[in-house]
Every structure is written in C-alpha cells, then in structure tokens.
Scaffold this active site. Structure first.
Site, mmCIF file in Angstrom:
data_model
loop_
_atom_site.group_PDB
_atom_site.id
_atom_site.type_symbol
_atom_site.label_atom_id
_atom_site.label_comp_id
_atom_site.label_asym_id
_atom_site.label_seq_id
_atom_site.Cartn_x
_atom_site.Cartn_y
_atom_site.Cartn_z
ATOM 1 N N ASP A 192 1.053 -1.237 -0.011
ATOM 2 C CA ASP A 192 0.508 0.212 0.354
ATOM 3 C C ASP A 192 1.163 1.160 0.347
ATOM 4 O O ASP A 192 1.658 1.118 -0.141
ATOM 5 C CB ASP A 192 -1.318 -0.149 1.438
ATOM 6 C CG ASP A 192 -2.663 0.655 1.073
ATOM 7 O OD1 ASP A 192 -2.381 1.396 -0.200
ATOM 8 O OD2 ASP A 192 -3.120 0.266 1.667
ATOM 9 N N ASP A 237 -10.784 2.469 -2.835
ATOM 10 C CA ASP A 237 -11.240 1.812 -1.418
ATOM 11 C C ASP A 237 -13.234 1.681 -1.557
ATOM 12 O O ASP A 237 -13.686 1.390 -0.985
ATOM 13 C CB ASP A 237 -11.159 3.481 -1.154
ATOM 14 C CG ASP A 237 -9.460 3.051 -0.156
ATOM 15 O OD1 ASP A 237 -9.753 1.627 -0.202
ATOM 16 O OD2 ASP A 237 -9.048 3.647 0.346
HETATM 17 C C1 GLA Z 1 -5.774 2.210 1.955
HETATM 18 C C2 GLA Z 1 -6.311 1.002 1.781
HETATM 19 C C3 GLA Z 1 -7.289 -0.294 2.620
HETATM 20 C C4 GLA Z 1 -6.182 -0.413 2.963
HETATM 21 C C5 GLA Z 1 -6.032 0.637 3.818
HETATM 22 C C6 GLA Z 1 -5.538 0.788 5.345
HETATM 23 O O1 GLA Z 1 -6.634 2.670 1.947
HETATM 24 O O2 GLA Z 1 -7.541 1.177 0.007
HETATM 25 O O3 GLA Z 1 -7.637 -1.291 1.322
HETATM 26 O O4 GLA Z 1 -5.960 -0.720 3.532
HETATM 27 O O5 GLA Z 1 -5.119 1.867 2.757
HETATM 28 O O6 GLA Z 1 -4.886 1.759 6.243
#
Ligand code: GLA
Length: 730
Positions: free
Chosen positions: A479, A549
């Site tokens: 990420d 997301d």
């Molecule tokens: C990002 C990702 C999510 C999750 C969060 C965790 O927003 O897109 O899927 O992993 O971070 O903090």
C-alpha cells in the site's frame, strides 16, 4: 520480418499483424513520423506526408537546403530550441546556458527479441522469435549528445513499444529538463481526446473531448500516477464505438509524474506525446552517462475501443505481468480491513479465517494495524515489528494457525511511508522527504521515505525479508497512502534536486525487483488508497492492484468500466464488501456485489459473521461460480456491452474464451422501471455460424446472438444481478 528498411527511400516499416508504423529519414537528417494505422504493405516515397506549405507564416528554417521548417514536419523526436515551436520531447540546457538541441539521423540497428529496460518496468518477449527491435540513433553534432530511439514490434500483438535512451557523448554536463518517451502524429484534428479521470474512491472514469487548435493534456505532479489521472490516453474519431472507428491508444509504463498530451498545430496536425512530466523534472547527465526514459506502448485499432482494450489486455496480462501468478490461479481472499479496521486481535482474525474457510475462501489477508502500536492511522509506519498486544504469538504464530485451518496467509505493508510517531522516524528523521527548516505537509498524518536512498531501501528490504522469512506468507498487499509533496532529497546536491521524483521511482522499482526476485512465488497486490497507483509500472511487479477503496457495486461499474480501457481484468482487485456500503451507504444484494467483483481478482472484505445464513449460502455458491469461470474471466477476451456512465438503467459486460466456444455475460439491472421497454443486449466475439446453448437451454446461432441480442430480464427491485452462460453445442 516485422521491421523492414527501404534503403532507397530511407523508410522504416514496422509491421504488426494488423497495423503499420512508418518512419522516414528526410534529407538524410530528420527522422519523421510518416504513418501509423491500418496495416499497409508498402510505403513508397514520403513526399505526401510533407506539408504543402514548407514554411508557413512565421516559421523559421534551420537548414539552408531544406524547403521545410521543422515546425511543420512530423518530427519523431522533437527538440526544444530550434525552429519547431511545438512542445518538445527533449529539452536540455548546456554549460553555456544555451538550450538548443538539433538531432540528426546517424544510423539504425535491428535485432531479434527485446532487451529489458535498465532499472525500469517494461514489456518483455519470452524468446527472440516473439519480437523484433529497431534502434535508431540521432546525434547533436555540437554537444555530442546521442539519442537512441527504440521500437519493439511483437509478432502477435498489434502494439508498438517505444522508449528512449540518451547518452552524453560530449565533454560537458547536460542538464536535461524534459525527456518524453513517445511522440507520434495524427494528420488531421477530427478526433476526440479520451482519458481516465477521477478522485479517491472514484477512479478512472472515462472522459472525452474534441480536439481544437489547442493543447489538451493530463498529468500527475504527485510523484504517483494518482487517482486523478491515469498514464493513458486514446485519440478516437468522433462517434467511435466499442466496435467501430479508428482509435489510437497510448499508455506509459511508469508510476510517477507523467504527462500525456495532444497538441494541435496551426496546420491541424496533432502531436501526441507521453512520458515523464517535465514539471519539476531535471537530470544532470555527466559525460559518458546514460539516461533511460520509461516505455510507452501504442496501440492502433481500426474497430473501436473494444479492439484497442483487448490488445492492451492481452499484451499486459501476458508480457508485462510476471511471476507465478501471471498464469497460476489466484486464491479467493478475505481481507479483514472493512471487517475490523484497526480493532482486532488474534482471536478475531482466526474467527474470520475459520468462517472464510467454511465458505470456500482460500487466503486470509491481515491488513493495516499489525505492527508497532498502530491502533489508528497516526503512528508506527516504518516500525515493521509485530504488535504483540494484538498478536501475542507474532506473525509467524498467526500464520501457522491460519495455515493449520487450510487457508493461506497474506500481509499488508506500507513500506514507503513513515509516521513521525515511530521509532524509525525518531532514529532517522532525515530519511523522510521534507525540506530542512520547513514544516512538512502531512497527509493521513504521515510522511514518505526517500526511496531514492539506498540506506532506506536496505532498511526496508531487511525488515520485510525478516518478516517474510519468519512465516509462511504467500501474499503481500503493498500500500501507499498519500501522494508526495515537499519533494526534496537530503542526499542530492542543489543542482540535482530535480532528480528526486524520478530517483524515488527508480528506488521503488529497485526494492520491488529485489523482493520479487527473492520470492518469485509471492502474490503481490499493489494499492494506493485504493486505485491511486493503478498503473502499468506497478503491474510489472504486482499482477493485481486494488482498484478502488469504493467497493459499492454500482459505483464500481463506472470504475471498472474505465479501468478496462487499458488495464486487464486480471489486474483489477475487486471485493465483495458489507452493506450499507462503507463509502456510499448504498444497499445492494450480495449476489450483485459478487457478480460485479467477479470482473477482477476476486475476494471478500467484510465481517462474515454478520451475513445471514441465506447470504452465506449465496457466498459459497458465488465462490464456486467464480472458480468455474476463472479461465473465462481471467484469460478470456473482455467486451464492454454497455456504458454505465451513460446508461443508468442497466449494465452488461462479457467474457469470451480464446477459442470462442464459451462466453459469460454478466450484468446488473441498475434501476428498476415500471413498463420498461424490452432490452436486447447484442453479445460479441462469438463464432457466427456456431450454435450456442444459453444457460443450458435455448440454442441459438452465434450470429443471432450477436445481432438479435440476449433478452435482458426486467425485474422488480434495484441492483439485480444478471448472468448468461453461453456454450457452443457441437
Ligand atoms: C488504504 C487501502 C485500504 C486499506 C487501508 C489501510 O486505504 O486502500 O484497502 O488497506 O489503506 O490503512
């Protein structure tokens, strides 16, 4: 021979199965772009590409003998400073402060196969027979600068991969200010500029606008390809559809600052350029040094957007993605993020794993919050040490317990970021990107590590390998939850600060390469606040990327529709999540969420204990369906049957097997309508004369299905899933 050179005419013909790209050397000096489009067998003289007016109006001519100003010529690699006033591919400053570069043709070289690009992700050929590469050398006589333009033609893809290498063959430092990867031309302006725009949780929505005598550009200055724009553009004739019309696609294999631009000149020719964004960029090239620019991939399709996308899908799925999971079936995963956020312990995670196993899921992914003392997003990034308060037996203990349940185990990392409240920051504040004496800009309370630094990369490599070696971890979610500001590197001198953004990318790619080489069987999933770095650079390392997301099935229709213009379905990380949806509050049936998520690398992200017994049964069936159709959805040809940005009543899309003997049509009745007219969805890609069984019943010919269409069922209630499975009967 896909690449031919006509010595007499000084013309290079690059031939893919259905397209041709033609270059010519004019007056023995200027490399011109002569043609790109439908395959032609011969290209005689280049005269007809030269404009009627050699020197129009206020143009300057740079060579006495030339009738033409470079301002009106389709210069294949245009440079700043001479008579060409359009936006250049190359702009550099020399030691005397001048900024004129004049590149003349020197020679060429053709070889089989395709060499890797030094330090950068790129498409590849698996053997020498798959592709042929042409290198054309240009030189500036005054400074000794040498530019090598590289073109790879694949035997079985209608795509041309282009890249540029610059060598300082002189004796002074060259300060490069701009170096783009591809320039090409359209010879009239009757086109629309098509691109993917968006925002966090609303990524890659398709947009179109007509060209005028102006410049249209999309870019990123965020040191990340971003949610806002994608390094891809297409130029299409007005009224181009999925099945008809000329389309020129242009994409860049890069994850940092980019620019994609269409510039229409006063003579109505259009210069298309793509590459690293010149904004904020600089590179000092010392004598003897080389700079490699990222790869651009051009696709021309005579039959609409669908044909362009399918070429990109196949090329990127099979000759950009690498590693075991390029071909191996990906496990159905359950991710704990939307189920627990930071609030979990070992018991809760094992509970999720047990329920998931019962329903048929195969991989448990532990998301953010397992390290340092991370109970919220304001601390601990950089401290990649297990939080024993939550996981008393460590990651290895948890992984063993998950594995004992018959599930695989995966883990979330955000390697590039650092919290100020972390042991790492307390020990190495200078590792974070910030300008000494200035308050840095924070985003999600965090800063970013300078990936251009070797010591930073070594630390991350050591931490990550220590964890990956300690347990049976088969998947990593990589990420990156902010974009970069305050661009600066503590290890670069003043005159090299313009290099910081690109050095960041080179460092990131270097670390990823070290990890994928050490763990070739690891499944990596890219992510950046959802789809903020859904790009081809990352796809080289991670064959799937979290697409957004926003997991709401209705919103995902538009996100996945736009994403599919350039990126393969197998790359799209797509999950069934809870309702009301955490991003939109919308309630959709679990069946529909499953149908939409199956157009991607499939998984779940919700508290399974909150599902009713009926929904659990539904999920079990869904997983079986997904596995049954895995080859179709991941390796089949993808057809967009409706445009969810325009049609808010129903949506449909289709997967067709490579041998055309099977097809899966998925869809959604978005909004119910009383007394609605009947809807016929023409399917595509079938064998016209073959007979197909639809959902095990009705038998119709491919031609009838492609022309008459499938009868889309009208139902009461919104957001209802639709599925048709077509099988050839012999
Ligand atoms: C990002 C990702 C999510 C999750 C969060 C965790 O927003 O897109 O899927 O992993 O971070 O903090």
């Amino acid at each position: 021979m896909p690449i031919q050179y006509d010595q007499k005419e000084q013309v290079f013909m690059l031939q893919t199965p259905k397209t041709s790209y033609v270059l010519g050397v004019y007056e023995g000096k200027y490399l011109l772009h002569l043609y790109y489009g439908k395959r032609i067998e011969r290209y005689a003289a280049m005269q007809h590409r030269l404009p009627t007016h050699g020197i129009n109006g206020f143009s300057a001519t740079d060579v006495e003998e030339s009738k033409y100003s470079t301002n009106v010529l389709p210069m294949e690699f245009p440079c700043y400073g001479s008579a060409d006033y359009r936006s250049p591919a190359f702009h550099a400053e020399y030691e005397d402060g001048s900024a004129v570069t004049k590149l003349f043709y020197q020679g060429y070289h053709i070889e089989s196969g395709k060499k890797p690009l030094c330090g950068l992700p790129a498409t590849y050929a698996e053997n020498e027979l798959e592709a042929e590469t042409l290198e054309i050398t240009l030189k500036d006589a005054v400074t000794g600068l040498v530019v090598v333009l590289s073109y790879t033609v694949f035997n079985s893809f209608d795509a041309i991969a282009k890249s540029v290498r610059v060598q300082n063959g002189g004796d002074q430092t060259i300060n490069i200010k701009s170096l783009l990867s591809s320039t090409s031309y359209l010879f009239d302006k009757d086109y629309e500029f098509v691109h993917l725009a968006g925002a966090w949780a609303r990524e890659r929505h398709i947009q179109k606008q007509p060209l005028q005598n102006s410049t249209i550009l999309i870019d990123s200055k965020r040191v990340s390809s971003s949610h806002m724009h994608s390094p891809f553009m297409a130029l299409a004739r007005p009224y181009t559809t999925e099945t008809q019309g000329d389309v020129y696609g242009c994409s860049l294999i890069y994850s940092g600052n980019f620019i994609a631009r269409a510039e229409t000149s006063e003579l109505d020719t259009v210069r298309l350029s793509i590459g690293i964004n010149p904004f904020g960029f600089g590179w000092c090239l010392n004598p003897g040094e080389e700079f490699q620019a990222p790869e651009a991939v051009l696709v021309y399709a005579a039959n609409g957007f669908g044909e362009m996308s399918r070429t990109y899908h196949k090329l990127y799925r099979t000759r950009l993605c690498r590693g075991k999971f390029r071909d191996a079936e990906r496990p159905v995963l359950i991710n704990n993020w939307e189920a627990t956020y930071f609030d979990f312990n070992e018991e809760k995670i094992l509970d999720i794993a047990k329920s998931a196993k019962k329903l048929g899921m195969e991989l448990l992914v532990l998301d953010d919050g397992w390290f340092g003392k991370r109970d919220s997003d304001n601390c601990s990034l950089g401290d990649w040490v297990t939080d024993r308060r939550k996981l008393p037996d460590g990651i290895d203990g948890l992984a063993k317990k998950v594995t004992a349940l018959g599930m695989q185990f995966g883990l979330w990392f955000e390697p590039e970021c650092i919290s100020e409240d972390s042991d790492l920051y307390r020990a190495h504040p200078d590792w974070a990107i910030q300008i000494p004496g200035r308050q840095p800009n924070r985003s999600r309370y965090q800063l970013i590590l300078d990936m251009g630094r070797e010591d930073v990369r070594d630390y991350l490599y050591e931490r990550m390998t220590a964890i990956l070696d300690s347990a049976n971890i088969e998947y990593v979610k990589w990420d990156m939850n902010r974009h970069i500001s305050d661009v600066y590197s503590a290890v670069l001198p003043k005159e090299r600060q313009g290099e910081a953004s690109h050095r960041y990318m080179l460092g990131l790619y270097d670390l990823l390469e070290r990890l994928v080489s050490r763990y070739p069987d690891l499944l990596l999933e890219g992510c950046s606040g959802g789809g903020g770095r859904f790009d081809l650079g990352m796809l080289y390392y991670s064959p799937q990327i979290w697409c957004s997301d926003d997991t709401d099935a209705v919103e995902r229709l538009s996100v996945q529709y736009g994403t599919s213009f350039c990126y393969p379905i197998s790359a799209v990380g797509s999950h069934v999540s809870a309702v009301p949806n955490h991003q939109t509050g919308r309630i959709t049936p679990v069946e529909t969420r499953g149908t939409v998520a199956m157009a991607g690398s499939f998984g779940y992200e919700l508290d399974l204990n909150l599902l009713s017994d009926g929904e659990k049964e539904e999920v079990k069936e869904q997983i079986k369906t997904f596995k049954k159709y895995y080859n179709l959805t991941h390796e089949g040809e993808y057809y967009r049957l409706t445009n969810p940005m325009e049609n808010r009543l129903y949506a449909a899309w289709e997967f067709v097997s490579q041998d055309q003997s099977e097809a899966l049509v998925h869809g959604m009745q978005i909004l119910a309508q009383p007394s609605g007219p009947s809807i016929h969805i023409p399917v595509r890609g079938l064998k016209a004369d073959a007979m197909y069984e639809v959902n095990g019943e009705l038998v119709r010919s491919g031609r009838a299905l492609m022309h008459g269409g499938l009868n889309f069922p009208r139902q009461t209630g919104d957001f209802k899933a639709v599925e048709f499975y077509l099988k050839e009967v012999k």
